[in-house]
Design a protein around this motif. Structure first.
Motif, PDB file in Angstrom:
ATOM      1  N   LEU A 185       0.805  -1.223   0.000  1.00  0.00           N
ATOM      2  CA  LEU A 185       0.000   0.000   0.000  1.00  0.00           C
ATOM      3  C   LEU A 185       0.843   1.282   0.000  1.00  0.00           C
ATOM      4  O   LEU A 185       0.572   2.182  -0.804  1.00  0.00           O
ATOM      5  N   PRO A 186       1.845   1.420   0.866  1.00  0.00           N
ATOM      6  CA  PRO A 186       2.632   2.663   0.807  1.00  0.00           C
ATOM      7  C   PRO A 186       3.296   2.892  -0.549  1.00  0.00           C
ATOM      8  O   PRO A 186       3.329   4.027  -1.041  1.00  0.00           O
ATOM      9  N   GLN A 229       9.333   7.087  -8.025  1.00  0.00           N
ATOM     10  CA  GLN A 229       9.185   5.915  -7.143  1.00  0.00           C
ATOM     11  C   GLN A 229      10.334   4.929  -7.368  1.00  0.00           C
ATOM     12  O   GLN A 229      10.835   4.338  -6.422  1.00  0.00           O
ATOM     13  N   MET A 230      10.751   4.763  -8.612  1.00  0.00           N
ATOM     14  CA  MET A 230      11.818   3.812  -8.921  1.00  0.00           C
ATOM     15  C   MET A 230      13.209   4.394  -8.703  1.00  0.00           C
ATOM     16  O   MET A 230      14.192   3.672  -8.716  1.00  0.00           O
ATOM     17  N   GLY A 231      13.285   5.700  -8.500  1.00  0.00           N
ATOM     18  CA  GLY A 231      14.580   6.348  -8.307  1.00  0.00           C
ATOM     19  C   GLY A 231      15.066   6.209  -6.867  1.00  0.00           C
ATOM     20  O   GLY A 231      14.515   5.451  -6.070  1.00  0.00           O
ATOM     21  N   PRO A 232      16.099   6.967  -6.517  1.00  0.00           N
ATOM     22  CA  PRO A 232      16.686   6.854  -5.175  1.00  0.00           C
ATOM     23  C   PRO A 232      15.800   7.442  -4.075  1.00  0.00           C
ATOM     24  O   PRO A 232      16.057   7.223  -2.897  1.00  0.00           O
ATOM     25  N   ARG A 233      14.781   8.216  -4.442  1.00  0.00           N
ATOM     26  CA  ARG A 233      13.828   8.803  -3.488  1.00  0.00           C
ATOM     27  C   ARG A 233      14.505   9.740  -2.495  1.00  0.00           C
ATOM     28  O   ARG A 233      14.123   9.806  -1.330  1.00  0.00           O
ATOM     29  N   ASP A 234      15.516  10.458  -2.949  1.00  0.00           N
ATOM     30  CA  ASP A 234      16.247  11.354  -2.055  1.00  0.00           C
ATOM     31  C   ASP A 234      15.476  12.633  -1.735  1.00  0.00           C
ATOM     32  O   ASP A 234      15.574  13.147  -0.633  1.00  0.00           O
ATOM     33  N   ASN A 235      14.730  13.150  -2.675  1.00  0.00           N
ATOM     34  CA  ASN A 235      14.054  14.445  -2.498  1.00  0.00           C
ATOM     35  C   ASN A 235      12.550  14.311  -2.662  1.00  0.00           C
ATOM     36  O   ASN A 235      11.934  15.005  -3.458  1.00  0.00           O
ATOM     37  N   LEU A 236      11.955  13.456  -1.874  1.00  0.00           N
ATOM     38  CA  LEU A 236      10.509  13.261  -1.962  1.00  0.00           C
ATOM     39  C   LEU A 236       9.769  14.353  -1.202  1.00  0.00           C
ATOM     40  O   LEU A 236      10.264  14.855  -0.182  1.00  0.00           O
ATOM     41  N   PRO A 237       8.570  14.713  -1.681  1.00  0.00           N
ATOM     42  CA  PRO A 237       7.766  15.690  -0.937  1.00  0.00           C
ATOM     43  C   PRO A 237       7.196  15.056   0.334  1.00  0.00           C
ATOM     44  O   PRO A 237       7.318  13.838   0.545  1.00  0.00           O
ATOM     45  N   GLU A 238       6.574  15.866   1.146  1.00  0.00           N
ATOM     46  CA  GLU A 238       5.877  15.338   2.323  1.00  0.00           C
ATOM     47  C   GLU A 238       4.858  14.310   1.841  1.00  0.00           C
ATOM     48  O   GLU A 238       4.246  14.485   0.788  1.00  0.00           O
ATOM     49  N   PRO A 239       4.683  13.227   2.602  1.00  0.00           N
ATOM     50  CA  PRO A 239       3.747  12.195   2.141  1.00  0.00           C
ATOM     51  C   PRO A 239       2.309  12.709   2.094  1.00  0.00           C
ATOM     52  O   PRO A 239       1.907  13.531   2.926  1.00  0.00           O
ATOM     53  N   SER A 240       1.585  12.204   1.123  1.00  0.00           N
ATOM     54  CA  SER A 240       0.166  12.525   1.030  1.00  0.00           C
ATOM     55  C   SER A 240      -0.561  11.931   2.235  1.00  0.00           C
ATOM     56  O   SER A 240      -0.009  11.096   2.960  1.00  0.00           O
ATOM     57  N   LEU A 241      -1.779  12.333   2.420  1.00  0.00           N
ATOM     58  CA  LEU A 241      -2.585  11.826   3.535  1.00  0.00           C
ATOM     59  C   LEU A 241      -2.703  10.309   3.477  1.00  0.00           C
ATOM     60  O   LEU A 241      -2.496   9.613   4.481  1.00  0.00           O
ATOM     61  N   GLN A 242      -3.007   9.772   2.293  1.00  0.00           N
ATOM     62  CA  GLN A 242      -3.176   8.324   2.145  1.00  0.00           C
ATOM     63  C   GLN A 242      -1.857   7.578   2.363  1.00  0.00           C
ATOM     64  O   GLN A 242      -1.824   6.527   2.983  1.00  0.00           O
ATOM     65  N   LEU A 243      -0.771   8.123   1.842  1.00  0.00           N
ATOM     66  CA  LEU A 243       0.536   7.494   2.029  1.00  0.00           C
ATOM     67  C   LEU A 243       0.911   7.471   3.508  1.00  0.00           C
ATOM     68  O   LEU A 243       1.368   6.447   4.022  1.00  0.00           O
ATOM     69  N   ALA A 244       0.701   8.574   4.194  1.00  0.00           N
ATOM     70  CA  ALA A 244       1.018   8.628   5.619  1.00  0.00           C
ATOM     71  C   ALA A 244       0.169   7.628   6.402  1.00  0.00           C
ATOM     72  O   ALA A 244       0.666   6.934   7.295  1.00  0.00           O
ATOM     73  N   ARG A 245      -1.102   7.533   6.067  1.00  0.00           N
ATOM     74  CA  ARG A 245      -1.976   6.562   6.749  1.00  0.00           C
ATOM     75  C   ARG A 245      -1.533   5.133   6.476  1.00  0.00           C
ATOM     76  O   ARG A 245      -1.528   4.296   7.379  1.00  0.00           O
ATOM     77  N   ALA A 246      -1.193   4.843   5.218  1.00  0.00           N
ATOM     78  CA  ALA A 246      -0.758   3.482   4.874  1.00  0.00           C
ATOM     79  C   ALA A 246       0.510   3.115   5.630  1.00  0.00           C
ATOM     80  O   ALA A 246       0.648   1.984   6.110  1.00  0.00           O
ATOM     81  N   ARG A 247       1.428   4.059   5.761  1.00  0.00           N
ATOM     82  CA  ARG A 247       2.659   3.798   6.508  1.00  0.00           C
ATOM     83  C   ARG A 247       2.370   3.555   7.988  1.00  0.00           C
ATOM     84  O   ARG A 247       2.943   2.656   8.607  1.00  0.00           O
TER      85      ARG A 247
END
Length: 130
Positions: free
Chosen positions: A18-19, A32-50
């Motif tokens: 889910l995350p 998503q497939m990259g190194p994910r070094d500079n990701l924005p703050e997680p969305s509401l759904q992403l934060a909940r899934a985590r």
């Protein structure tokens, strides 16, 4: 009991994906497939899934230990099986309620799963003194 272990692990697998799904929705497959070094703050759904995954990971080891002990010690009676089923249903309900922000149902689902763990522990208690 073995089937219930597999179903709980299937639930874990769903929650593990889910995350990643919500991260892909938020930033796209390239990021998503990259190194994910500079990701924005997680969305509401992403934060909940985590958070829901983290919550499952807190109780999953207890469930697995109780389930394996029930198998090894021959305590797969109706109380252990009912407890394992309550754990599975409670945890499945918990992730659904967490993702949909359903309060107090999320807490009720957590309590049902916790009650399932207590039921799983009961038949194991006599083995402590055996």
């Amino acid at each position: 009991m073995l089937a219930l272990i597999f179903l709980v692990l299937l639930l874990l697998l769903v929650q593990v994906f889910l995350p990643g799904y919500y991260l892909t929705q938020q930033v796209g497959p390239q990021a998503q497939m990259g190194p994910r070094d500079n990701l924005p703050e997680p969305s509401l759904q992403l934060a909940r899934a985590r958070r829901a995954l983290g919550n499952l990971q807190e109780t999953l080891p207890i469930f697995l230990v109780f389930a394996v002990l029930a198998i090894v010690l021959g305590e797969q009676g109706w109380v252990s099986l009912a407890g394992a089923m309550l754990y599975l249903l409670g945890r499945a309900g918990h992730v659904v309620c967490y993702m949909a922000a359903l309060s107090p149902w999320r807490s009720i689902s957590f309590t049902v799963a916790l009650g399932g763990l207590v039921l799983m522990a009961l038949p194991l208690l006599p083995h402590i003194w055996a």
